[in-house]
Design a protein around this motif. Sequence first.
Motif, PDB file in Angstrom:
ATOM      1  N   GLY A  84       0.853  -1.418   0.052  1.00  0.00           N
ATOM      2  CA  GLY A  84      -0.593   0.141   0.631  1.00  0.00           C
ATOM      3  C   GLY A  84       0.725   1.527   0.233  1.00  0.00           C
ATOM      4  N   GLU A  85       2.064   1.409  -0.177  1.00  0.00           N
ATOM      5  CA  GLU A  85       3.186   2.682  -0.138  1.00  0.00           C
ATOM      6  C   GLU A  85       3.235   1.934  -1.663  1.00  0.00           C
ATOM      7  N   PHE A  86       4.071   3.190  -2.501  1.00  0.00           N
ATOM      8  CA  PHE A  86       4.609   2.583  -3.771  1.00  0.00           C
ATOM      9  C   PHE A  86       6.470   3.510  -3.260  1.00  0.00           C
ATOM     10  N   PRO A  87       6.828   2.624  -3.591  1.00  0.00           N
ATOM     11  CA  PRO A  87       8.268   2.918  -3.518  1.00  0.00           C
ATOM     12  C   PRO A  87       8.603   4.707  -3.482  1.00  0.00           C
ATOM     13  N   GLY A  88       9.226   4.919  -2.714  1.00  0.00           N
ATOM     14  CA  GLY A  88       9.832   6.278  -3.169  1.00  0.00           C
ATOM     15  C   GLY A  88       8.569   7.100  -2.215  1.00  0.00           C
TER      16      GLY A  88
END
Length: 312
Positions: free
Chosen positions: A299-303
């Motif tokens: 649920g957390e896009f890389p970066g």
Amino acid sequence: MKAALERKASAVQNEFIQLSEQMDDLGRQIPDADEEEKKTIREQQQALRIEQQQIAEKVNLWRRRAREVTQQSGTSSLRAYLNDLLELNEELVTPAVQNALTLLDTPPDERGFAEEQPTLTQQTPVGRLLERARTEYDLRVSDPAVRMKEAIAFANRAGMAQDEDSIAEIVAAMDDPDPLVRELAIFTTIQLLRFRALRLADLEQAHAAVQQLTQIPHPAIVPVLIEIVEQPRVGYIQEGDESKQVDNNRSRMVALLKLVEWHTAEAQIALQKLKFDRDPHIVKAAQRALELFPERWNGEFPGQKNTPDTGG
């Protein structure tokens, strides 16, 4: 008179909103609390729920009084109703009641204006839905599933997803200051756009709905985007005076790319299922996304430090 009663209902409703915000604050404290603190927090939440229910009943009561004041059958009935309201001694209501009683006692030719029948505003289906979200306890509980169920039922009403005015009205309500009204508006907008994206034969309109969905910063769009990706279908687009049969792969690609941004576990599973899709471009895009991000999606896009704004 009706306006004064509506103002009183709104004032009581603001108390409900404040309690909702307190409950949200308490909910955010639970993950970092120890067991004893969690017990205390849950007791506080339960007390607030009971208080909310009492306030919701008061809101419903004042809304009903606002309706009933315009439904009295005659002058005598209205006068009796106003006298009952006067006995409540409510600061926001009493001056309007007194003015109304004075007006009833004044001969028509001395009132300073011509008698006119009140103009009744016909409330739209969306307006009625939003009013219920503001006033009915059943729609103001903490469980969002209740509002999602209502949103699905509303979107499935015959012709509603084709009513541009209704869609514009519910979209505008996504910025409502009341968090529970706002959530219901978001859920309803998503369901109306889902209907258009998956069921309209005009794929230009369906594609526009998909594009609108991707602009809603709420996780409730994720299962709808998965549905769109998983359902290849054929429809038509208008080219000049002719209709041309096309597929919905353009919309599916837009939904796929947005799922990568959301980066949830459900989105990852959906992309893994696309390895045998009939459209090679869909297969390639899904494979590329999974190769670029082979780790478990959380649920957390890389970066990015935060997940997408939920709009709550």
